[in-house]
Motif scaffolding. Structure first.
Motif, PDB file in Angstrom:
ATOM      1  N   ALA A 230       0.928  -1.367   0.027  1.00 16.18           N
ATOM      2  CA  ALA A 230       0.133  -0.089  -0.021  1.00 16.18           C
ATOM      3  C   ALA A 230       0.831   1.051  -0.059  1.00 16.18           C
ATOM      4  O   ALA A 230       0.620   2.240  -0.859  1.00 16.18           O
ATOM      5  N   ALA A 231       1.906   1.478   0.871  1.00 16.60           N
ATOM      6  CA  ALA A 231       2.715   2.480   1.009  1.00 16.60           C
ATOM      7  C   ALA A 231       3.728   2.492  -0.466  1.00 16.60           C
ATOM      8  O   ALA A 231       3.588   3.868  -0.905  1.00 16.60           O
ATOM      9  N   GLY A 232       3.993   1.369  -0.933  1.00 22.76           N
ATOM     10  CA  GLY A 232       4.732   1.471  -2.024  1.00 22.76           C
ATOM     11  C   GLY A 232       4.250   2.236  -3.305  1.00 22.76           C
ATOM     12  O   GLY A 232       4.539   2.842  -3.966  1.00 22.76           O
ATOM     13  N   ARG A 233       2.643   1.554  -3.494  1.00 22.03           N
ATOM     14  CA  ARG A 233       2.023   1.869  -4.481  1.00 22.03           C
ATOM     15  C   ARG A 233       1.772   3.432  -4.690  1.00 22.03           C
ATOM     16  O   ARG A 233       1.823   4.130  -5.549  1.00 22.03           O
ATOM     17  N   ARG A 234       1.350   3.768  -3.261  1.00 22.00           N
ATOM     18  CA  ARG A 234       0.914   5.289  -3.096  1.00 22.00           C
ATOM     19  C   ARG A 234       2.185   6.065  -3.390  1.00 22.00           C
ATOM     20  O   ARG A 234       2.035   7.274  -3.821  1.00 22.00           O
ATOM     21  N   ALA A 235       3.477   5.980  -2.859  1.00 12.67           N
ATOM     22  CA  ALA A 235       4.654   6.547  -3.511  1.00 12.67           C
ATOM     23  C   ALA A 235       4.958   6.511  -4.783  1.00 12.67           C
ATOM     24  O   ALA A 235       6.038   7.047  -5.072  1.00 12.67           O
ATOM     25  N   GLY A 236       4.275   5.485  -5.756  1.00 15.82           N
ATOM     26  CA  GLY A 236       4.946   5.562  -6.918  1.00 15.82           C
ATOM     27  C   GLY A 236       6.117   4.478  -7.336  1.00 15.82           C
ATOM     28  O   GLY A 236       6.256   4.507  -8.420  1.00 15.82           O
ATOM     29  N   ARG A 237       6.212   3.518  -6.477  1.00 19.15           N
ATOM     30  CA  ARG A 237       7.281   2.715  -6.446  1.00 19.15           C
ATOM     31  C   ARG A 237       6.498   1.419  -7.075  1.00 19.15           C
ATOM     32  O   ARG A 237       5.624   1.087  -6.697  1.00 19.15           O
ATOM     33  N   SER A 238       7.495   0.678  -8.003  1.00 16.43           N
ATOM     34  CA  SER A 238       7.400  -0.634  -8.328  1.00 16.43           C
ATOM     35  C   SER A 238       7.335  -1.479  -7.222  1.00 16.43           C
ATOM     36  O   SER A 238       8.045  -1.340  -6.333  1.00 16.43           O
ATOM     37  N   PRO A 239       6.733  -2.886  -7.538  1.00 11.06           N
ATOM     38  CA  PRO A 239       6.950  -3.895  -6.511  1.00 11.06           C
ATOM     39  C   PRO A 239       8.519  -4.193  -6.469  1.00 11.06           C
ATOM     40  O   PRO A 239       8.907  -4.288  -5.259  1.00 11.06           O
TER      41      PRO A 239
END
Length: 301
Positions: A230-239
């Motif tokens: 959730a945090a990564g996706r909201r920060a625009g980072r890929s998996p």
């Protein structure tokens, strides 16, 4: 380091766990319920040699081979040895049968250096859709499906009169959970329902036998991946970027920590579309995982 020898542990009267250390890739557990009216085997093993060793161990405590064999799910480490028990009718969830037939022996191509032996895919002879029960004498064996979790066709095997729960890969002990072919949200629901059974002994799909604390440890990891995604996706980072930035964190000591990356791919899908059960390209995810961890994950099967 080569794997240790398997052990057959009696965890309740007539109920056994066949544990294959160290529990990493393709080193799964199996189970056995031995009664005067016949035996029920729970899962087999990944290679011909390991399945033959399991058969020898089973016949060391049973006068005759098992007449029933339950597969907790479709993956080859739990099912490739089915053909080594020709006397047994194989039982699984209907989705597990479908998945086993679709996958065939693909698992063997991922680790070409493993001595897989002469293997034949043998899918279930009997399937069920929701929940069912088997009976051997006065022993009741409940087969429970909680929906998509580790895979779409997981079966937990519950012996209510013994307090023993065989979870398959819904729960692992000291080993990183793995759910890209299933569901993160579904895995959390499954753990909640497993906990409600009130088991005193938990035989995980991989790793040592334990108790209800294994459910808690699995849930903790699932929450970690959910929050990380959730945090990564909201920060625009890929998996891949999220995995590289954070790694397994407090779960670094678990075996097969590289599973974080494919787990994050599934978690990202569900964060973007709650309830999604869209299929992922496991070939591509496995290749990305190999690149991420700098080589093929260790498999001592």
């Amino acid at each position: 380091m080569p794997a240790q020898d398997p052990t057959l542990e009696e965890v309740a009267a007539g109920v056994f766990a066949y544990v294959q250390p160290d529990g990493g890739w393709c080193l799964n557990n199996a189970g056995l319920v031995a009664t005067g009216d016949g035996a029920v085997l729970i899962d087999t093993a990944a290679t011909e040699a390991r399945a033959r060793a399991l058969r020898a161990a089973v016949l060391g405590v049973c006068a005759t081979p098992p007449g029933l064999l339950v597969n907790t799910h479709s993956h080859g480490d739990h099912s490739f040895g089915n053909a080594l028990f020709p006397e047994a009718a194989v039982v699984s969830h209907e989705n597990a049968r479908r998945e086993a037939l679709a996958a065939g022996l693909h698992l063997t191509t991922l680790w070409p250096g493993v001595s897989w032996g002469d293997l034949t895919v043998r899918a279930a002879d009997l399937t069920f859709a929701g929940r069912t029960a088997l009976h051997r004498g006065d022993v009741r064996i409940e087969l429970l499906h909680f929906g998509t979790a580790h895979t779409t066709g997981d079966t937990a095997v519950w012996l209510p009169d013994h307090g023993v729960l065989h979870t398959g890969d819904l729960v692992m002990a000291g080993v990183t959970p793995f759910f890209p072919m299933g569901s993160l949200a579904g895995s959390l629901r499954a753990v909640e329902e497993l906990r409600a059974l009130g088991a005193t002994t938990v035989v995980p799909g991989h790793g040592p036998v334990g108790g209800p604390e294994l459910l808690d440890a699995t849930e903790d990891y699932l929450h970690y991946v959910r929050d990380l995604a959730a945090a990564g996706r909201r920060a625009g980072r890929s998996p891949r970027e999220t995995a590289a930035a954070h790694g397994p964190g407090p779960f670094a000591a678990l075996l097969d920590a590289e599973r974080l990356l494919p787990n994050l791919h599934r978690a990202y899908l569900e964060d973007a579309d709650p309830g999604s059960e869209s299929a992922v390209d496991m070939g591509a995810l496995f290749a990305e995982m190999v690149e991420y961890c700098g080589g093929l994950p260790a498999c001592h099967a």
